[in-house]
Design an enzyme around this catalytic site. Structure first.
Site: not given
Length: 210
Positions: A64-65
């Site tokens: 998610e990053q």
């Protein structure tokens, strides 16, 4: 854990190792890390196997990053290992619902991924809690993922898309939660409208289910 894994597999369950998370960063190079995963959890060899002789069924990538590791190369490496194995293996990904996903979009378009567990929660405008509002289908953008499927935008043209939901109000932003009846009706309609790409449901995570 090894005995539990083998028992679940005997009942037809697929066991995946989830890699990543909301804040995870991996600094390993893809070649080293893929070899480690193969050796520790699959048909490779290592004296440090955490699940003993149990062999898991693949990996799930949830970044998610942005990752410092080349996750596309990692996935391609794993697919090469899979070809040499005796078992059926999978690579899955858990993108967030805005299409294309900022961190996994290139992975889906450049590496063979078997299933995408799309997070239709904690993402604002495309949460499945918006499904059914007067401005459907813009409120929940599964139609965009389906269009990408039909336009061959994924490296695996037969990838299956799963609708992810929160299993309970404590699993994320409470405003993203939908109840079981709502979710069941949502899935039924999506399956009817998008039968080619639709794979099923994903829930995060079952420890929150009541």
């Amino acid at each position: 854990m090894g005995l539990d894994i083998k028992y679940c597999q005997s009942r037809g369950k697929i066991i995946l190792l989830s890699i990543g998370g909301a804040t995870a960063q991996l600094n390993s190079d893809a070649a080293t890390f893929s070899q480690q995963v193969w050796d520790l959890f699959m048909e490779g060899s290592s004296p440090y196997r955490p699940f003993d002789d149990a062999i898991i069924d693949g990996v799930d990538l949830d970044f998610e990053q942005s990752s410092q590791m080349d996750i596309i190369q990692f996935a391609n490496n794993m697919n090469q290992f899979y070809k040499s194995g005796k078992h059926k293996y999978y690579i899955t990904a858990a993108p967030q619902c805005p299409y294309p996903d900022a961190n996994l979009g290139n992975l889906l378009s450049q590496a063979h991924i078997d299933m995408a567990f799309i997070q239709f929660y904690n993402s604002g405008w495309c949460d499945n809690s918006k499904y059914g509002l007067p401005h459907w289908p813009e409120s929940m953008n599964y139609y965009m993922w389906d269009a990408a499927w039909h336009n061959n935008s994924f490296a695996n043209p037969n990838i299956k898309l799963y609708v992810g939901a929160m299993a309970g109000t404590g699993a994320g932003n409470p405003g993203s939660y939908v109840g079981p009846d709502f979710f069941a009706n949502e899935l039924k309609e999506l399956q009817g409208n998008y039968s080619d790409s639709f794979g099923g449901a994903m829930m995060w995570d079952m420890s929150w289910a009541r």
